[in-house]
Design a protein around this motif. Structure first.
Motif, PDB file in Angstrom:
ATOM      1  N   ASN A   1       0.822  -1.210   0.000  1.00  0.00           N
ATOM      2  CA  ASN A   1       0.000   0.000   0.000  1.00  0.00           C
ATOM      3  C   ASN A   1       0.860   1.266   0.000  1.00  0.00           C
ATOM      4  OD1 ASN A   1      -1.141   2.135   2.218  1.00  0.00           O
ATOM      5  ND2 ASN A   1      -2.782   1.478   0.837  1.00  0.00           N
TER       6      ASN A   1
ATOM      7  N   ARG B   1       2.101   4.064  -7.646  1.00  0.00           N
ATOM      8  CA  ARG B   1       0.716   3.974  -7.205  1.00  0.00           C
ATOM      9  C   ARG B   1      -0.194   3.168  -8.124  1.00  0.00           C
ATOM     10  NH1 ARG B   1       0.777   4.127  -2.436  1.00  0.00           N
ATOM     11  NH2 ARG B   1      -1.444   4.596  -2.368  1.00  0.00           N
TER      12      ARG B   1
ATOM     13  N   TRP C   1      -7.458  -4.574   4.606  1.00  0.00           N
ATOM     14  CA  TRP C   1      -6.733  -3.802   3.612  1.00  0.00           C
ATOM     15  C   TRP C   1      -7.522  -3.645   2.315  1.00  0.00           C
ATOM     16  CZ3 TRP C   1      -3.109  -0.454   4.209  1.00  0.00           C
ATOM     17  CH2 TRP C   1      -2.324  -0.519   5.360  1.00  0.00           C
TER      18      TRP C   1
ATOM     19  N   ARG D   1      -9.679  -0.758   2.622  1.00  0.00           N
ATOM     20  CA  ARG D   1      -8.978   0.529   2.668  1.00  0.00           C
ATOM     21  C   ARG D   1      -8.386   0.926   1.327  1.00  0.00           C
ATOM     22  NH1 ARG D   1      -4.829   1.223   7.548  1.00  0.00           N
ATOM     23  NH2 ARG D   1      -4.631   3.167   6.374  1.00  0.00           N
ATOM     24  N   ASP D   2      -8.054  -0.036   0.497  1.00  0.00           N
ATOM     25  CA  ASP D   2      -7.311   0.235  -0.731  1.00  0.00           C
ATOM     26  C   ASP D   2      -8.065  -0.363  -1.916  1.00  0.00           C
ATOM     27  OD1 ASP D   2      -5.487   0.393  -2.835  1.00  0.00           O
ATOM     28  OD2 ASP D   2      -3.748   0.002  -1.556  1.00  0.00           O
ATOM     29  N   ASP D   3      -8.654   0.487  -2.751  1.00  0.00           N
ATOM     30  CA  ASP D   3      -9.482  -0.017  -3.847  1.00  0.00           C
ATOM     31  C   ASP D   3      -8.666  -0.606  -4.992  1.00  0.00           C
ATOM     32  OD1 ASP D   3      -8.454   2.239  -5.050  1.00  0.00           O
ATOM     33  OD2 ASP D   3     -10.377   3.298  -5.201  1.00  0.00           O
ATOM     34  N   ARG D   4      -7.351  -0.594  -4.876  1.00  0.00           N
ATOM     35  CA  ARG D   4      -6.501  -1.278  -5.855  1.00  0.00           C
ATOM     36  C   ARG D   4      -6.384  -2.766  -5.538  1.00  0.00           C
ATOM     37  NH1 ARG D   4      -1.158   2.001  -5.018  1.00  0.00           N
ATOM     38  NH2 ARG D   4      -1.789   1.426  -2.903  1.00  0.00           N
TER      39      ARG D   4
END
Length: 249
Positions: free
Chosen positions: A28, A33, A55, A58-61
């Protein structure tokens, strides 16, 4: 680079409670990025999925692929290859940690060397990776024979591991080199040897010795718990790899 190219990062996990969260945090926090982060969980029975879901929320990737039934690690690695969306591809073991510039450094190296399909960096065992800026890392070019020696000789700084490297996705997939799903140990060593030897891959690779990947050592890992039968099978794989090397001039 004014526009970041998409990089697929495949994270493999199985019962990594207490480890996977730290690993995903270092992913992250990458300086690069534009990542498609696919987490492949192999039927964990502890709190690994709780940490992963934290996670993913929290992280849309990040996206999760969850097995309800445990499969072999080679099967999971092959599944990861089917999930490639990015121009470049990276494996990460879910208990390991990355220096902040790990992904950026590998992408920069491949972008600056368009005739190269594999970039590798240094790694450590059990210690923290040394944070580096991408422009502080110096790659050197090596030909196919030298790269094959690097990935097939134990103790070599390049290593036969799949996770301290980035791959150009198009040529990786064109090679049609896949992991042997009958193997429980050394499946990575055989795969990387076959990949380097493949004529679908370029003649040259690049390597930088700077340490940007930290391999966390766990007493419960397959490396430490492998049976005598698996060790014998590993020796057979070494012989198979040596035969592959005989065809590289």
């Amino acid at each position: 680079m004014t526009q970041e190219l998409l990089v697929t990062v495949a994270v493999l996990s199985h019962n990594l409670e207490g480890y996977i969260g730290h690993s995903l945090k270092t992913i992250n926090k990458q300086t690069y990025r534009n990542m498609d982060i696919v987490i492949l969980d192999n039927a964990s029975t502890d709190d690994t999925l709780t940490e992963i879901n934290h996670w993913v929320a929290r992280d849309d990737r990040m996206r999760l692929i969850k097995n309800n039934k445990r499969r072999g690690v080679a099967t999971m690695r092959n599944r990861a290859l089917k999930e490639i969306r990015g121009k470049y591809f990276i494996f990460v073991d879910g208990d390991d940690q990355l220096a902040p510039a790990f992904v950026e450094t590998l992408v920069k190296g491949l972008e600056e060397n368009p005739d190269v399909d594999i970039a590798s960096v240094g790694f450590s065992w059990g210690a923290s990776g040394v944070p580096k800026k991408a422009n502080e890392v110096k790659f050197r070019r090596i030909d196919r024979a030298a790269m094959f020696e690097g990935v097939t000789h134990r103790g070599h700084v390049i290593s036969g591991m799949v996770w301290n490297k980035a791959y150009r996705s198009a040529n990786l997939l064109d090679s049609q080199v896949r992991f042997d799903e009958s193997l429980e140990l050394a499946e990575d060593h055989l795969w990387i040897a076959q990949l380097v030897a493949s004529k679908a891959m370029s003649e040259y690779s690049i390597f930088a010795s700077e340490v940007l990947y930290n391999k966390v050592s766990r007493s419960t890992s397959i490396i430490h718990t492998a049976s005598h039968a698996l060790r014998e099978r590993e020796r057979e794989i070494d012989q198979q790899i040596a035969r592959i090397g005989d065809n590289i001039i």
